[in-house]
Design an enzyme around this catalytic site. Structure first.
Site, PDB file in Angstrom:
ATOM      1  CG  PHE A   8     -49.226  11.942  24.906  1.00  0.00           C
ATOM      2  CD1 PHE A   8     -48.469  11.044  24.159  1.00  0.00           C
ATOM      3  CD2 PHE A   8     -50.601  11.754  24.963  1.00  0.00           C
ATOM      4  CE1 PHE A   8     -49.067   9.982  23.501  1.00  0.00           C
ATOM      5  CE2 PHE A   8     -51.211  10.700  24.304  1.00  0.00           C
ATOM      6  CZ  PHE A   8     -50.445   9.812  23.559  1.00  0.00           C
ATOM      7  CG  ASP A   9     -42.294  14.365  28.123  1.00  0.00           C
ATOM      8  OD1 ASP A   9     -42.379  15.456  28.709  1.00  0.00           O
ATOM      9  OD2 ASP A   9     -41.233  13.944  27.623  1.00  0.00           O
ATOM     10  CG  LEU A  10     -43.710  19.193  23.977  1.00  0.00           C
ATOM     11  CD1 LEU A  10     -44.712  18.823  22.888  1.00  0.00           C
ATOM     12  CD2 LEU A  10     -43.881  20.658  24.385  1.00  0.00           C
ATOM     13  CG  ASP A  11     -39.134  19.043  25.017  1.00  0.00           C
ATOM     14  OD1 ASP A  11     -39.557  19.528  23.956  1.00  0.00           O
ATOM     15  OD2 ASP A  11     -38.918  19.723  26.034  1.00  0.00           O
TER      16      ASP A  11
END
Length: 216
Positions: A8-11
């Site tokens: 998963f990416d964060l932002d």
């Protein structure tokens, strides 16, 4: 399980972090007497920070390092907490973890900041690995972060893995290392951007992402 591990990416994927990032960028630029509107700074969300600041200081690596330091001065104390979880994301992470998926965070944000944010939102126990950039400016692009995350997990990137992100950098980075990418439209990338990058799946909201990942 259709995909495992899931990165998963964060932002723009887990957190709506625009306010803190943009305020930090404005704070940093103002120290050089540069004003910029909030709207013009949306592109800062996603790519490596030094690449984004280079547009204001082309060919001047010394100033880029100075402005990055000013950014972190604000972001490290205040900006990283000026964010919110997207509705339904915490429940989705919980469900995936309970179903036996290996979850990893893969972000171009400095890893130390990412760890603090994940801890702040009480999500640490869902992730086997939290992978991010190094503060000194190495391992900043998405392919490098994904390779590092895979090494940490002891796996080889493949079609069984999945990257979930909201910008072209997530799609292109995943494809470069050899895994598919599901792009979400509730973040900061446009549908046009994500289709042009070649996203394997496009999910309009968290509900659609849940269906892709869990079948429910």
């Amino acid at each position: 399980m259709k995909f495992n591990p899931i990165f998963f990416d964060l932002d723009g994927t887990i957190t709506d972090s625009a306010q803190g990032i943009i305020r930090a960028v404005q704070y940093a630029l103002e120290s050089f007497n540069i004003s910029a509107s909030k709207e013009s700074l949306i592109p800062f969300i996603g790519p490596p920070l030094r690449d984004s600041f280079a547009q204001f200081f082309p060919g001047d690596p010394e100033k880029i390092e100075q402005v990055v330091a000013k950014y972190r001065e604000y972001y490290g104390e205040q900006g990283l907490f000026e964010a919110r979880l997207y509705d339904g994301v915490a429940d989705l992470l919980r469900q995936l973890a309970e179903n036996g998926h290996i979850l990893a965070l893969a972000t171009s944000k400095p890893e130390s900041f990412a760890v603090r944010i994940i801890e702040h939102f009480d999500l640490t126990h869902y992730f086997t690995c939290i992978a991010g950039a190094q503060l000194k400016g190495t391992r900043t692009d998405k392919p490098a972060v994904l390779r590092y995350a895979c090494e940490t997990l002891g796996i080889t990137p493949s079609e069984d893995c999945l990257m979930v992100g909201d910008r072209k950098y997530d799609v292109l980075g995943a494809h470069e290392v050899g895994m598919p990418c599901a792009a979400v439209l509730y973040g900061y990338g446009s549908e046009e951007e994500l289709k042009k990058a070649g996203a394997d799946q496009i999910c309009r909201d968290v509900k659609a992402l849940r269906k892709l990942l869990t079948g429910e």
